[in-house]
Design an enzyme around this catalytic site. Structure first.
Site, short mmCIF file in Angstrom:
data_model
loop_
_atom_site.label_atom_id
_atom_site.label_comp_id
_atom_site.label_asym_id
_atom_site.label_seq_id
_atom_site.Cartn_x
_atom_site.Cartn_y
_atom_site.Cartn_z
N ILE A 134 0.83 -1.20 0.00
CA ILE A 134 0.00 0.00 0.00
C ILE A 134 0.87 1.26 0.00
O ILE A 134 1.91 1.29 0.66
CB ILE A 134 -0.91 -0.02 1.25
CG1 ILE A 134 -1.85 -1.24 1.20
CG2 ILE A 134 -1.71 1.27 1.39
CD1 ILE A 134 -2.51 -1.56 2.53
N CYS A 135 0.43 2.28 -0.74
CA CYS A 135 1.05 3.61 -0.71
C CYS A 135 2.45 3.57 -1.32
O CYS A 135 2.62 3.24 -2.49
CB CYS A 135 1.05 4.14 0.72
SG CYS A 135 1.47 5.88 0.90
N ILE A 136 3.49 3.88 -0.55
CA ILE A 136 4.87 3.85 -1.05
C ILE A 136 5.47 2.45 -0.95
O ILE A 136 6.49 2.16 -1.58
CB ILE A 136 5.75 4.87 -0.28
CG1 ILE A 136 7.09 5.14 -1.00
CG2 ILE A 136 5.98 4.41 1.16
CD1 ILE A 136 6.96 5.74 -2.39
#
Length: 219
Positions: A134-136
């Site tokens: 998730i995300c970075i």
């Protein structure tokens, strides 16, 4: 019951795990009847950031102890993780992922991945488990699986600079909105950009819900 291991690092978007993403992950896992055990490196954070915007605090904090705040103390050292006990791994985002679980925040293209993180990802991949980032955090999947010659497909949103970096490791980047997931069926890998490109918590929640829902169908 289906069960995954979740990997955290600290507490707070700027130096640890992104709290809203962790909470959305917890809710999505519960809704899909997937049990989770949380792990984090029992090590000092690379830095400590004052989240009010003032000068960074000059103090040391432990990644696992700080992450324990988010999950009500139910956390173990990453060194105790046995991937064979789980059907998947899930990594919420936050800058701590790019500072502690890998060195992307400091080294960019030349980054390295925490040895225990790399070992866990490779072990889960070899046993044909599921991987959610998730995300970075998808930079870890791109780097580890790319280096292993698995040519992963990931998303970090629609950032051309980030796309170029991950493709330099042998991954393929797919542009996606914050609430759209990227599915690599061959590697049993699902990624979502969440707060890496989101403009609202609702986008983040929808994207993480879709990611966990897809992981559930793979288990």
């Amino acid at each position: 019951m289906k069960k995954v291991a979740g990997i955290l690092t600290g507490c707070g978007v700027y130096d640890g795990s992104e709290i809203q993403e962790v909470v959305c992950t917890l809710l999505a896992l519960a809704r899909n009847e997937i049990a989770v055990e949380w792990f984090a490196p029992d090590e000092a954070q690379r830095d400590v950031v004052d989240h009010t915007g003032r000068e960074a605090a000059q103090e040391g904090r432990n990644q696992m102890r700080e992450a324990a705040r988010i999950v009500r103390g139910a956390i173990r050292p990453l060194s105790e993780l046995t991937p064979a006990d789980f059907q998947g791994l899930i990594f919420p985002g936050g800058f701590g992922v790019a500072k502690n679980l890998c060195s992307f925040a400091y080294d960019g293209q030349a980054m390295s991945v925490h040895p225990q993180v790399e070992a866990a990802v490779l072990s889960m991949h070899r046993q044909h488990g599921c991987l959610g980032f998730i995300c970075i955090a998808p930079v870890i999947a791109a780097h580890v699986l790319g280096k292993a010659g698995r040519y992963p497909l990931v998303t970090l949103g629609d950032n051309a600079e980030l796309a170029g970096m991950v493709e330099g490791w042998g991954a393929t980047h797919q542009n996606c909105a914050a609430d759209e997931i990227c599915v690599d069926k061959g590697n049993r890998l699902v990624t979502v950009s969440a707060w890496n490109s989101a403009v609202s918590p609702l986008q983040v929640e929808r994207g993480i819900h879709h990611l966990v829902e897809r992981l559930a169908t793979m288990m």
